[in-house]
Design a protein around this motif. Structure first.
Motif, PDB file in Angstrom:
ATOM      1  N   ALA A   1      88.309 107.814  39.047  1.00 30.60           N
ATOM      2  CA  ALA A   1      87.599 106.534  39.057  1.00 30.60           C
ATOM      3  C   ALA A   1      86.131 106.783  38.743  1.00 30.60           C
TER       4      ALA A   1
ATOM      5  N   PRO B   1      80.960 103.331  41.104  1.00 29.88           N
ATOM      6  CA  PRO B   1      80.615 101.914  40.920  1.00 29.88           C
ATOM      7  C   PRO B   1      79.151 101.697  40.540  1.00 29.88           C
TER       8      PRO B   1
ATOM      9  N   VAL C   1      78.850 102.218  36.889  1.00 28.46           N
ATOM     10  CA  VAL C   1      79.383 101.078  36.137  1.00 28.46           C
ATOM     11  C   VAL C   1      78.364  99.939  36.090  1.00 28.46           C
TER      12      VAL C   1
ATOM     13  N   SER D   1      85.765  97.599  34.128  1.00 28.16           N
ATOM     14  CA  SER D   1      85.770  96.794  35.355  1.00 28.16           C
ATOM     15  C   SER D   1      87.189  96.494  35.818  1.00 28.16           C
TER      16      SER D   1
ATOM     17  N   GLN E   1      88.600  99.644  37.244  1.00 25.57           N
ATOM     18  CA  GLN E   1      87.906  99.998  38.477  1.00 25.57           C
ATOM     19  C   GLN E   1      88.293  99.076  39.634  1.00 25.57           C
ATOM     20  N   ASP E   2      88.395  97.789  39.357  1.00 25.65           N
ATOM     21  CA  ASP E   2      88.634  96.805  40.420  1.00 25.65           C
ATOM     22  C   ASP E   2      90.081  96.742  40.880  1.00 25.65           C
TER      23      ASP E   2
ATOM     24  N   THR F   1      91.749 101.447  41.314  1.00 23.08           N
ATOM     25  CA  THR F   1      91.051 102.531  42.002  1.00 23.08           C
ATOM     26  C   THR F   1      90.619 102.060  43.390  1.00 23.08           C
TER      27      THR F   1
ATOM     28  N   TRP G   1      87.542 102.257  44.251  1.00 19.09           N
ATOM     29  CA  TRP G   1      86.094 102.080  44.106  1.00 19.09           C
ATOM     30  C   TRP G   1      85.787 100.844  43.261  1.00 19.09           C
TER      31      TRP G   1
END
Length: 237
Positions: free
Chosen positions: A25, A28, A31, A150, A153-154, A157, A159
């Motif tokens: 991941a 954040p 990102v 995004s 990630q959302d 993961t 995170w």
């Protein structure tokens, strides 16, 4: 808070782009910095481009569908829809959560760029340019990549950048739709079968003996050398 035990934030996030504990991941904070830097670079270049176009550019025809074509307004409305959806996605960032400042700055900056630069540029470009804008053609693949990051990630993961227990499913749907819409806008901007300059611009360029400028390769074709495809096919014949 358990989702963010130890994170490297601030400018140091660029040196630590991956999440802690060697997880598959992104960090954040990294990102959100990507969104922020992307917005700043686009804002600076877009502001200069928009100012130069309106100040020194020559507008042809009007903005009526008769001159611009219906495809122009389909594209512009798709951009407007993207602005609305991205603002809605941004609203899920809580000011009370950890890293709220980073997220609000990053997503807020992209929202401002979309609303006050990208949308106006899409609206005026066919009346000022013979070929699609370099900035717009590069903006949408970049934003699509950020949307993909995004989404991953959302939803896949531990995170997340944007997380809401109550609205998780809505966030996922919006992120999928943003990806699809940004790809669609890019295609409408890139495709020569869809993107057309203002009819008055085409007429004037033809009268002035500048018709070849209507066929010049855009920035994506230049980068990928795809403008040579027709030349290569012709040479084989």
């Amino acid at each position: 808070m358990s989702n963010y035990p130890v994170l490297v934030c601030g400018l140091r996030a660029f040196l630590h782009p991956m999440g802690p504990n060697k997880e598959n991941a992104f960090n954040p904070c990294f990102v959100t910095w990507l969104y922020g830097v992307f917005a700043i670079v686009t804002f600076v270049s877009g502001f200069v481009y928009l100012f130069h176009t309106l100040r020194y550019g020559l507008r042809y025809g009007t903005y009526s569908p008769k001159d611009t074509g219906l495809s122009h307004y389909i594209r512009v409305n798709s951009v407007l829809l993207h602005v609305i959806l991205f603002l809605y996605l941004t609203s899920f960032n809580s000011i009370h959560e950890r890293l709220a400042d980073h997220k609000i700055f990053a997503f807020g900056s992209v929202s401002i760029v979309l609303l006050f630069l990208i949308l106006p540029l899409h609206f005026i470009e066919t009346s000022y340019r013979a070929i699609p804008s370099d900035l717009l053609l590069l903006f949408w693949p970049g934003l699509t990549l950020l949307h993909l990051i995004s989404l991953f990630q959302d939803n896949y993961t531990n995170w997340p950048v944007i997380k809401s227990v109550e609205y998780d499913s809505q966030i996922k749907v919006i992120e999928f739709f943003l990806i699809g819409n940004s790809i669609s806008i890019f295609w409408m901007e890139f495709s020569k079968d869809i993107w057309r300059p203002n009819s008055e611009l085409t007429l004037q360029y033809t009268k002035d003996g500048r018709a070849e400028k209507l066929c010049e390769p855009n920035v994506i074709e230049t980068i990928t050398f795809s403008w040579m495809n027709e030349l290569i096919m012709t040479s084989y014949k």
